[in-house]
Design a protein around this motif. Structure first.
Motif, mmCIF file in Angstrom:
data_model
loop_
_atom_site.group_PDB
_atom_site.id
_atom_site.type_symbol
_atom_site.label_atom_id
_atom_site.label_comp_id
_atom_site.label_asym_id
_atom_site.label_seq_id
_atom_site.Cartn_x
_atom_site.Cartn_y
_atom_site.Cartn_z
ATOM 1 N N ALA A 83 0.825 -1.204 0.000
ATOM 2 C CA ALA A 83 0.000 0.000 0.000
ATOM 3 C C ALA A 83 0.865 1.261 0.000
ATOM 4 O O ALA A 83 0.571 2.234 -0.701
ATOM 5 N N ASN A 84 1.929 1.246 0.778
ATOM 6 C CA ASN A 84 2.829 2.397 0.790
ATOM 7 C C ASN A 84 3.480 2.611 -0.575
ATOM 8 O O ASN A 84 3.707 3.745 -0.999
ATOM 9 N N ALA A 85 3.777 1.502 -1.264
ATOM 10 C CA ALA A 85 4.365 1.629 -2.602
ATOM 11 C C ALA A 85 3.366 2.248 -3.576
ATOM 12 O O ALA A 85 3.744 3.060 -4.435
ATOM 13 N N LEU A 86 2.081 1.869 -3.456
ATOM 14 C CA LEU A 86 1.064 2.477 -4.302
ATOM 15 C C LEU A 86 0.937 3.967 -4.016
ATOM 16 O O LEU A 86 0.784 4.779 -4.935
ATOM 17 N N ILE A 87 0.998 4.321 -2.746
ATOM 18 C CA ILE A 87 0.944 5.742 -2.388
ATOM 19 C C ILE A 87 2.159 6.470 -2.953
ATOM 20 O O ILE A 87 2.059 7.612 -3.427
ATOM 21 N N ASP A 88 3.317 5.840 -2.923
ATOM 22 C CA ASP A 88 4.510 6.442 -3.514
ATOM 23 C C ASP A 88 4.308 6.714 -5.005
ATOM 24 O O ASP A 88 4.738 7.744 -5.531
ATOM 25 N N LYS A 89 3.653 5.760 -5.703
ATOM 26 C CA LYS A 89 3.369 5.967 -7.119
ATOM 27 C C LYS A 89 2.489 7.200 -7.319
ATOM 28 O O LYS A 89 2.774 8.076 -8.145
ATOM 29 N N LEU A 90 1.394 7.235 -6.550
ATOM 30 C CA LEU A 90 0.454 8.339 -6.685
ATOM 31 C C LEU A 90 1.090 9.670 -6.292
ATOM 32 O O LEU A 90 0.891 10.692 -6.950
ATOM 33 N N ALA A 91 1.874 9.644 -5.210
ATOM 34 C CA ALA A 91 2.539 10.863 -4.764
ATOM 35 C C ALA A 91 3.537 11.356 -5.807
ATOM 36 O O ALA A 91 3.657 12.558 -6.065
ATOM 37 N N ALA A 92 4.251 10.418 -6.409
ATOM 38 C CA ALA A 92 5.234 10.796 -7.425
ATOM 39 C C ALA A 92 4.555 11.480 -8.596
ATOM 40 O O ALA A 92 4.993 12.540 -9.057
ATOM 41 N N TRP A 93 3.455 10.898 -9.079
ATOM 42 C CA TRP A 93 2.775 11.488 -10.229
ATOM 43 C C TRP A 93 2.020 12.760 -9.877
ATOM 44 O O TRP A 93 1.696 13.554 -10.763
#
Length: 303
Positions: A83-93
């Protein structure tokens, strides 16, 4: 565990509904407050996804068997990391990622390759966070990347990303199998000095997938032949690519794999077997660095 169910039939993107909520919290309140909301969402997903729990536990047992000193934690912690990795994706974009958040290993050699005018194939995986690499390539105009994705599996999450940054859909080439037309298109990309990223740790979706078995975390597992055949057809250097979250930073590893893959007709299967085994060995080495960042929540050893 249902052994006949292919990974592509599983709704890994089923957590996207929760990611919408979590992203809004992140944008409004920041990462620290987000963690409060993260646990209820992940707890629900962990409870209802029995198959994912079983696969996670089986994988972590294999990790412990290969390296008894590692104590990565249980499947719930594995889901939290996902879940944290998905948030990292969203935060990055969403624009929250800067070059100061990233550390590189092997970048100079790769940039020298790009400067030569000829691109390269990057063998990625579902270990870590390849979206961070896509964002950085978008910010760095000297690097042009093209990512091959499986249409059915990636569609929902990519649609969510595009709501926050239209650039997230750029350079995605959605394919279910490698065809002659795909090879021609990608060859043009390589000739233009661009990078082609393809994940090499999931079996094809076709009825008769072309796979070879390789030793991985203590047992034989199926790996796709397609990425390696494609790399050989493109006749260009090949690197492996891993982006791991370490010490609060995204650490990107560019490792040279081959100056150009070759599979002579007389020794084709043996040469490919050796190549895929070498990739599996490298993937295992990086899995043991950050075992909780391996995001294949199905029985990988049965495909």
């Amino acid at each position: 565990m249902n052994q006949t169910r292919h990974w592509a039939e599983m709704q890994e993107s089923g957590i996207v509904w929760g990611m919408r909520l979590l992203l809004k919290v992140y944008l409004l309140c920041g990462r620290r407050i987000l963690q409060v909301f993260l646990y209820p969402v992940v707890s629900y997903y962990w409870l209802v996804n029995k198959q994912g729990r079983q696969a996670s536990r089986a994988y972590l047992d294999r990790v412990a068997g290969c390296s008894p000193s590692l104590k990565p934690g249980g499947s719930y912690r594995h889901f939290i990391c996902f879940a944290n990795a998905l948030i990292d994706k969203l935060a990055a974009w969403s624009g929250a990622l800067s070059h100061s958040d990233v550390e590189y290993h092997g970048r100079d050699a790769l940039m020298a390759q790009i400067a030569s005018g000829r691109g390269a194939v990057m063998l990625g995986s579902h270990l870590g966070n390849l979206d961070v690499c896509r964002v950085l390539a978008y910010l760095d105009k000297d690097i042009r990347i093209n990512v091959l994705v499986h249409t059915k599996h990636a569609e929902n999450f990519n649609r969510l990303l595009s709501q926050y940054n239209e650039a997230s859909s750029m350079n995605l080439i959605q394919v279910t199998e490698i065809t002659a037309a795909t090879s021609i298109l990608l060859n043009d990309k390589i000739d233009n000095g661009e990078l082609v990223i393809i994940t090499a740790d999931r079996t094809p979706v076709s009825e008769q997938p072309r796979v070879l078995m390789a030793r991985f975390l203590g047992d034989e597992a199926p790996f796709p032949q397609g990425p390696f055949i494609l790399a050989a057809l493109l006749k260009c250097p090949v690197y492996t690519l891993f982006c791991l979250k370490q010490r609060g930073k995204h650490v990107i590893y560019f490792d040279h794999f081959s100056d150009g893959l070759k599979f002579p007709r007389k020794t084709r299967e043996q040469a490919m077997q050796e190549t895929i085994q070498r990739y599996a060995g490298r993937l295992q080495a990086y899995c043991l660095k950050e075992p909780l960042q391996w995001f294949n929540f199905f029985d990988f050893w049965r495909g």
